[in-house]
Write an enzyme that holds these catalytic residues in place. Structure first.
Site, short mmCIF file in Angstrom:
data_model
loop_
_atom_site.label_atom_id
_atom_site.label_comp_id
_atom_site.label_asym_id
_atom_site.label_seq_id
_atom_site.Cartn_x
_atom_site.Cartn_y
_atom_site.Cartn_z
CD GLU A 255 -5.46 -7.33 -3.30
OE1 GLU A 255 -5.81 -6.32 -2.67
OE2 GLU A 255 -4.30 -7.50 -3.73
CB CYS A 265 0.61 -9.66 8.04
SG CYS A 265 1.18 -10.49 9.53
CB CYS A 292 -3.92 -11.71 10.17
SG CYS A 292 -2.59 -10.52 9.90
#
Ligand SMILES: [Zn+2]
Ligand SMILES: [Zn+2]
Length: 351
Positions: A255, A265, A292
């Site tokens: 979050e 993702c 990421c």
């Protein structure tokens, strides 16, 4: 089961981008870091595996959306990044956590320390805990599951007033279930990305939440009076287990990742994958995929090895002590080995 296997070239472009300046900044990673990130995209590599879809109710089939590569993350003008004056993540606990004050306090400390390792380079601070009553938010009993729920939007309004001026973001966490509006059954959390705020509940991470015998179910029908928060005194909160700690660490970092502007993702198995239900969250890994990881690294600017060392340290620290409340890290052990594997790559090559 369906395996989402992107061609390596596509993953490579998602990692490096097609813009010359961004390809150039990628070259600033050390040789070993580049090996870790690029080899992690190869099919069959031992560190990063592809995403698997197990049913139509999984996130990706249920929410078709364009995947976010590094470049689209980087150029998003609405994305928030920490800066010198705003580099602290604040965590605000709402209501009671776990049975017994000591365990509860420790649990929140563990979460805080985990976030500090995950968002390596930022400061994470706990705000003094608040009771449900002091938030003055609306609440109700859920008609299906018969547990107490708090109004998520009103909690966000409360957090807005508590947000310190040096905050990168403020996140509220609670063991009480949430609802966004009357017509909705529940929500795991709600966030305002532009304002750097979010509120998340771990109530449904209790192994027994969906059972009829769930202790958080109110036994008899009670008349609730808005403004009378006595019903929350001694209200059930889940026992703190290793699995609950693992689920909470995943949720919280996922979050906060959104607050950094990272979208769900769709590249590789990654903590930023979307999740529609508990089985899917449990399948999701604890760690970031190479794409990421580059996003987060560009927002904070850490050395990858330093961050992995901090995460391993968190798993090992306090796990073997004979103290009464040693950190329950059993569920994290597979990740400890994973971090060591990465560190061996990062430290075997000289930049
Ligand atoms: Zn998400
Ligand atoms: Zn990812």
């Amino acid at each position: 089961m369906q395996v989402i296997q992107h061609p390596v070239e596509r993953l490579h472009t998602a990692l490096l981008s097609i813009r010359k300046d961004l390809i150039k900044t990628f070259q600033k990673f050390s040789r070993a870091e580049k090996i870790l990130l690029e080899n992690g995209l190869l099919p069959g590599n031992s560190l990063f595996s592809p995403i698997t879809i197990h049913s139509d109710s999984d996130w990706i089939p249920a929410h078709p959306e364009d995947p976010q590569d590094f470049q689209s993350f980087y150029i998003n003008p609405y994305r928030r990044s920490p800066n010198r004056g705003h580099n602290t993540i604040y965590i605000q606990t709402i209501g009671s956590f776990g049975e017994g004050a000591v365990v509860a306090e420790q649990y929140v400390e563990w979460l805080k320390d985990y976030c500090q390792a995950f968002f390596y380079g930022l400061v994470v601070k706990l705000l003094p805990p608040v009771t449900v009553a002091s938030t003055a938010c609306s609440f109700r009993v859920n008609n299906n599951t018969h547990n107490l729920q708090l109004h998520a939007g009103e909690l966000l309004n409360f957090l807005k007033q508590r947000k310190p001026s040096d905050a990168f973001c403020i996140v509220g966490i609670t063991m009480i279930d949430l609802y966004p509006k009357e017509s909705w059954n529940f929500v795991f959390g709600q966030a305002s990305l532009t304002k750097g705020m979010g509120v998340f509940s771990f109530a449904r991470y209790d192994d027994h939440f969906y059972e009829r015998s769930y202790t958080g179910r109110l036994k008899k029908k009670i008349e609730l009076k808005q403004g009378d928060y006595s019903v929350f005194e001694n209200y059930y909160t889940p026992p703190i287990t290793s699995i609950l700690l693992l689920r909470s660490c995943k949720t919280l970092t996922h979050e906060i990742g959104h607050i950094f502007g990272m979208e769900h993702c769709q590249w590789l198995n990654c903590v930023m994958q979307g999740s529609n239900h508990l089985q899917e969250s449990d399948r999701r890994t604890l760690v970031l995929c190479p794409i990421c990881l580059r996003k987060l690294q560009s927002a904070i600017g850490f050395k990858i090895a330093d961050r992995y060392k901090a995460l391993v340290h968190w798993i090992e620290d306090g796990a073997d002590s004979n103290g009464q409340h040693s950190k329950p890290t059993q569920a994290f052990q597979e990740y400890k080995d994973w971090f060591y594997k990465c560190l061996r790559i990062l430290e075997s090559e000289t930049s």
